[in-house]
Every structure is written in structure tokens, then in C-alpha cells.
Design a protein around this motif. Structure first.
Motif, PDB file in Angstrom:
ATOM      1  N   PRO A  84     -29.902  -8.700  16.609  1.00 31.48           N
ATOM      2  CA  PRO A  84     -30.935  -9.236  17.498  1.00 31.48           C
ATOM      3  C   PRO A  84     -32.318  -8.753  17.069  1.00 31.48           C
ATOM      4  CG  PRO A  84     -29.114  -8.321  18.763  1.00 31.48           C
ATOM      5  CD  PRO A  84     -28.882  -7.937  17.323  1.00 31.48           C
ATOM      6  N   GLN A  85     -33.269  -9.657  17.002  1.00 35.01           N
ATOM      7  CA  GLN A  85     -34.613  -9.322  16.535  1.00 35.01           C
ATOM      8  C   GLN A  85     -35.288  -8.274  17.404  1.00 35.01           C
ATOM      9  OE1 GLN A  85     -36.530 -10.486  13.615  1.00 35.01           O
ATOM     10  NE2 GLN A  85     -34.334 -10.463  13.220  1.00 35.01           N
ATOM     11  N   GLY A  86     -34.960  -8.220  18.670  1.00 33.15           N
ATOM     12  CA  GLY A  86     -35.569  -7.241  19.563  1.00 33.15           C
ATOM     13  C   GLY A  86     -35.279  -5.804  19.162  1.00 33.15           C
ATOM     14  N   LEU A  87     -34.171  -5.576  18.476  1.00 32.99           N
ATOM     15  CA  LEU A  87     -33.820  -4.223  18.048  1.00 32.99           C
ATOM     16  C   LEU A  87     -34.842  -3.664  17.047  1.00 32.99           C
ATOM     17  CD1 LEU A  87     -29.954  -4.426  17.453  1.00 32.99           C
ATOM     18  CD2 LEU A  87     -31.157  -3.328  19.345  1.00 32.99           C
ATOM     19  N   GLY A  88     -35.394  -4.538  16.226  1.00 33.52           N
ATOM     20  CA  GLY A  88     -36.331  -4.102  15.183  1.00 33.52           C
ATOM     21  C   GLY A  88     -37.587  -3.459  15.733  1.00 33.52           C
ATOM     22  N   GLY A  89     -37.955  -3.784  16.951  1.00 35.49           N
ATOM     23  CA  GLY A  89     -39.161  -3.231  17.546  1.00 35.49           C
ATOM     24  C   GLY A  89     -38.957  -1.902  18.259  1.00 35.49           C
ATOM     25  N   LEU A  90     -37.728  -1.474  18.372  1.00 34.53           N
ATOM     26  CA  LEU A  90     -37.460  -0.209  19.052  1.00 34.53           C
ATOM     27  C   LEU A  90     -37.899   0.976  18.192  1.00 34.53           C
ATOM     28  CD1 LEU A  90     -33.887  -0.942  20.460  1.00 34.53           C
ATOM     29  CD2 LEU A  90     -36.060  -0.965  21.710  1.00 34.53           C
ATOM     30  N   PRO A  91     -38.377   2.042  18.815  1.00 37.23           N
ATOM     31  CA  PRO A  91     -38.796   3.227  18.050  1.00 37.23           C
ATOM     32  C   PRO A  91     -37.656   3.764  17.182  1.00 37.23           C
ATOM     33  CG  PRO A  91     -39.465   3.426  20.344  1.00 37.23           C
ATOM     34  CD  PRO A  91     -38.571   2.216  20.257  1.00 37.23           C
ATOM     35  N   GLY A  92     -37.977   4.075  15.961  1.00 35.28           N
ATOM     36  CA  GLY A  92     -37.010   4.661  15.037  1.00 35.28           C
ATOM     37  C   GLY A  92     -36.146   3.683  14.273  1.00 35.28           C
ATOM     38  N   MET A  93     -36.235   2.388  14.598  1.00 32.49           N
ATOM     39  CA  MET A  93     -35.354   1.420  13.941  1.00 32.49           C
ATOM     40  C   MET A  93     -35.687   1.230  12.456  1.00 32.49           C
ATOM     41  SD  MET A  93     -32.918   0.651  15.869  1.00 32.49           S
ATOM     42  CE  MET A  93     -32.173  -0.768  15.124  1.00 32.49           C
ATOM     43  N   THR A  94     -36.967   1.233  12.123  1.00 35.28           N
ATOM     44  CA  THR A  94     -37.330   1.078  10.713  1.00 35.28           C
ATOM     45  C   THR A  94     -36.824   2.271   9.912  1.00 35.28           C
ATOM     46  OG1 THR A  94     -39.236  -0.330  11.164  1.00 35.28           O
ATOM     47  CG2 THR A  94     -39.263   0.877   9.078  1.00 35.28           C
ATOM     48  N   ALA A  95     -36.986   3.468  10.455  1.00 28.30           N
ATOM     49  CA  ALA A  95     -36.490   4.673   9.771  1.00 28.30           C
ATOM     50  C   ALA A  95     -34.978   4.615   9.605  1.00 28.30           C
ATOM     51  CB  ALA A  95     -36.903   5.924  10.532  1.00 28.30           C
ATOM     52  N   MET A  96     -34.273   4.184  10.626  1.00 24.52           N
ATOM     53  CA  MET A  96     -32.818   4.099  10.559  1.00 24.52           C
ATOM     54  C   MET A  96     -32.386   3.035   9.546  1.00 24.52           C
ATOM     55  SD  MET A  96     -29.969   3.105  13.398  1.00 24.52           S
ATOM     56  CE  MET A  96     -30.192   1.367  13.094  1.00 24.52           C
ATOM     57  N   ALA A  97     -33.011   1.875   9.606  1.00 27.16           N
ATOM     58  CA  ALA A  97     -32.656   0.793   8.691  1.00 27.16           C
ATOM     59  C   ALA A  97     -32.960   1.178   7.242  1.00 27.16           C
ATOM     60  CB  ALA A  97     -33.404  -0.483   9.075  1.00 27.16           C
ATOM     61  N   THR A  98     -34.089   1.856   7.025  1.00 30.09           N
ATOM     62  CA  THR A  98     -34.460   2.310   5.690  1.00 30.09           C
ATOM     63  C   THR A  98     -33.446   3.325   5.168  1.00 30.09           C
ATOM     64  OG1 THR A  98     -36.805   1.927   6.118  1.00 30.09           O
ATOM     65  CG2 THR A  98     -36.268   3.450   4.331  1.00 30.09           C
ATOM     66  N   HIS A  99     -33.085   4.278   6.007  1.00 34.70           N
ATOM     67  CA  HIS A  99     -32.100   5.292   5.622  1.00 34.70           C
ATOM     68  C   HIS A  99     -30.770   4.634   5.240  1.00 34.70           C
ATOM     69  CE1 HIS A  99     -29.777   8.987   5.624  1.00 34.70           C
ATOM     70  NE2 HIS A  99     -28.914   8.385   6.416  1.00 34.70           N
ATOM     71  N   GLN A 100     -30.334   3.681   6.054  1.00 39.33           N
ATOM     72  CA  GLN A 100     -29.047   3.005   5.805  1.00 39.33           C
ATOM     73  C   GLN A 100     -29.095   2.218   4.500  1.00 39.33           C
ATOM     74  OE1 GLN A 100     -26.230   3.484   7.348  1.00 39.33           O
ATOM     75  NE2 GLN A 100     -25.113   2.014   6.083  1.00 39.33           N
ATOM     76  N   MET A 101     -30.196   1.514   4.262  1.00 39.91           N
ATOM     77  CA  MET A 101     -30.290   0.725   3.036  1.00 39.91           C
ATOM     78  C   MET A 101     -30.318   1.641   1.812  1.00 39.91           C
ATOM     79  SD  MET A 101     -32.813  -2.300   1.817  1.00 39.91           S
ATOM     80  CE  MET A 101     -31.752  -3.575   2.464  1.00 39.91           C
ATOM     81  N   LYS A 102     -31.081   2.728   1.872  1.00 38.17           N
ATOM     82  CA  LYS A 102     -31.120   3.666   0.739  1.00 38.17           C
ATOM     83  C   LYS A 102     -29.738   4.251   0.467  1.00 38.17           C
ATOM     84  CE  LYS A 102     -35.967   4.993   0.729  1.00 38.17           C
ATOM     85  NZ  LYS A 102     -36.947   6.085   0.863  1.00 38.17           N
ATOM     86  N   LYS A 103     -29.010   4.544   1.533  1.00 38.52           N
ATOM     87  CA  LYS A 103     -27.649   5.077   1.397  1.00 38.52           C
ATOM     88  C   LYS A 103     -26.747   4.060   0.695  1.00 38.52           C
ATOM     89  CE  LYS A 103     -23.788   6.573   4.252  1.00 38.52           C
ATOM     90  NZ  LYS A 103     -23.277   6.597   5.613  1.00 38.52           N
ATOM     91  N   GLN A 104     -26.826   2.799   1.110  1.00 40.22           N
ATOM     92  CA  GLN A 104     -25.998   1.762   0.506  1.00 40.22           C
ATOM     93  C   GLN A 104     -26.373   1.538  -0.960  1.00 40.22           C
ATOM     94  OE1 GLN A 104     -26.880  -1.108   3.678  1.00 40.22           O
ATOM     95  NE2 GLN A 104     -24.663  -1.345   3.940  1.00 40.22           N
ATOM     96  N   ILE A 105     -27.657   1.581  -1.274  1.00 43.75           N
ATOM     97  CA  ILE A 105     -28.121   1.420  -2.652  1.00 43.75           C
ATOM     98  C   ILE A 105     -27.572   2.556  -3.510  1.00 43.75           C
ATOM     99  CG2 ILE A 105     -30.192   1.558  -4.118  1.00 43.75           C
ATOM    100  CD1 ILE A 105     -31.650  -0.010  -1.823  1.00 43.75           C
ATOM    101  N   GLU A 106     -27.651   3.768  -2.992  1.00 43.30           N
ATOM    102  CA  GLU A 106     -27.146   4.935  -3.720  1.00 43.30           C
ATOM    103  C   GLU A 106     -25.634   4.853  -3.925  1.00 43.30           C
ATOM    104  OE1 GLU A 106     -26.729   9.661  -2.859  1.00 43.30           O
ATOM    105  OE2 GLU A 106     -28.654   8.739  -2.337  1.00 43.30           O
ATOM    106  N   GLU A 107     -24.908   4.383  -2.898  1.00 42.95           N
ATOM    107  CA  GLU A 107     -23.447   4.286  -2.980  1.00 42.95           C
ATOM    108  C   GLU A 107     -22.972   3.368  -4.086  1.00 42.95           C
ATOM    109  OE1 GLU A 107     -22.159   3.163   0.945  1.00 42.95           O
ATOM    110  OE2 GLU A 107     -22.387   5.206   1.727  1.00 42.95           O
ATOM    111  N   VAL A 108     -23.761   2.347  -4.422  1.00 44.86           N
ATOM    112  CA  VAL A 108     -23.357   1.438  -5.498  1.00 44.86           C
ATOM    113  C   VAL A 108     -23.944   1.856  -6.853  1.00 44.86           C
ATOM    114  CG1 VAL A 108     -22.885  -0.524  -3.986  1.00 44.86           C
ATOM    115  CG2 VAL A 108     -25.161  -0.262  -4.986  1.00 44.86           C
ATOM    116  N   GLY A 109     -24.574   3.036  -6.880  1.00 49.76           N
ATOM    117  CA  GLY A 109     -25.038   3.588  -8.142  1.00 49.76           C
ATOM    118  C   GLY A 109     -26.349   3.040  -8.668  1.00 49.76           C
TER     119      GLY A 109
END
Length: 169
Positions: A84-109
Motif C-alpha cells: 500500500p502506498q500509504g506505508l511509504g510515508g510512515l516514519p522510518g519506511m525509507t530506512a527500512m526499505a533501503t536496508h532490506q534492498m541492500k541486504k537482498q543485493i548483498e545476498e546475491v553477491g
């Protein structure tokens, strides 16, 4: 009963990579838009294709020393996340999404952006910064990654990549 013959694969005369060029314009500085250009550049270099990357506008974040290690990923306006787009505006969501994406990028080498740029240059890729963007952002070569060859005009980039396949990302 219908019979079909073997599939015919057309010959486009591109079996050789000699003389091929790829020019990638990197115009976005968010984490999810940094990787497509880097991955394509790396693949092209692996195939022996002369490869140039031109960083302009927000793509400068990828090569600016003070920002290149801190690219972000946001859910806002990105319907491909299927959240849901509304989640993106919540405090901390960008930091969480960034952390998750970096983790996934690292996991695939896949390396981080600065390391990926170093790898591309070590493989023969060439990095160029846009003169107009540098002027607008009041940046000079000392602000940019050492892997960037120079700050050049768009016309200079067009001249350097004459005959290249062009990708705008």
C-alpha cells in the motif's frame, strides 16, 4: 496434421563484439535505479563491448563521494513494491526499505555502488560526469569518485560515443 520446420533464427550480423559501443546515461540517484545501468555496463564489458556511463542530474549521487555510499530506496510512488502506498510515508519506511534492498543485493553477491563502479572501471568501462549537472549542483572533480575520468558536456559525450547503442536510465 500440420508440421513445422526447424525454427529459423535470423542473422543480424552481430555475432562479433568488435567495434561495438554502449553508452548508458545514468539520470537517477536512488538505489533501485542505480543498479540497472551498472549491471548492464558490467555485462557489456564482459562481452567485450566498449562501455561509457554518463552521470547526469540525480545520477550524480552515484558518483559524488559524499552520497555514493548512502543511496536510498523509497516505497513512495513505486507501485512495483506491491505494498500500500500509504506505508511509504510512515516514519522510518525509507530506512527500512533501503536496508532490506541492500541486504537482498548483498545476498546475491552484487557489490555496493562504489565497489561496482571500481569494478566497471577495472574492466575497461569509462565514467563521465555531466558538465551542466556539475555546474547546477556546484560540484567539481574533487567532489566526485576518483573513477570518473572528467566532467564533460553532453556534446562531448555524444562525440565520444559516436555510433554507440544508447540507454537512458
Amino acid at each position: 496434421m500440420t508440421t513445422t520446420g526447424p525454427a529459423v533464427v535470423p542473422d543480424f550480423g552481430d555475432a562479433t563484439t568488435t567495434g561495438r559501443k554502449l553508452a548508458i546515461i545514468c539520470s537517477k540517484g536512488n538505489l533501485d535505479m542505480a543498479y540497472p545501468g551498472l549491471i548492464l555496463a558490467n555485462a557489456a564489458l564482459g562481452e567485450g563491448v566498449e562501455t561509457h556511463l554518463f552521470f547526469t542530474f540525480w545520477g550524480f549521487d552515484m558518483i559524488t563521494k559524499s552520497r555514493m555510499n548512502d543511496l536510498k530506496f523509497t516505497l513512495l510512488g513505486n507501485t512495483a513494491t506491491h505494498l500500500p502506498q500509504g506505508l511509504g510515508g510512515l516514519p522510518g519506511m525509507t530506512a527500512m526499505a533501503t536496508h532490506q534492498m541492500k541486504k537482498q543485493i548483498e545476498e546475491v553477491g552484487v557489490p555496493g555502488v562504489p565497489e561496482f563502479l571500481e569494478q566497471i572501471v577495472a574492466s575497461g568501462g569509462r565514467l563521465w560526469a555531466c558538465r551542466m549537472s556539475a555546474d547546477m549542483m556546484r560540484l567539481d572533480e574533487s567532489d566526485l569518485s576518483d573513477d570518473v575520468e572528467a566532467i564533460i558536456s553532453a556534446a562531448d559525450f555524444i562525440e565520444k560515443t559516436a555510433g554507440a547503442q544508447l540507454l537512458f536510465i
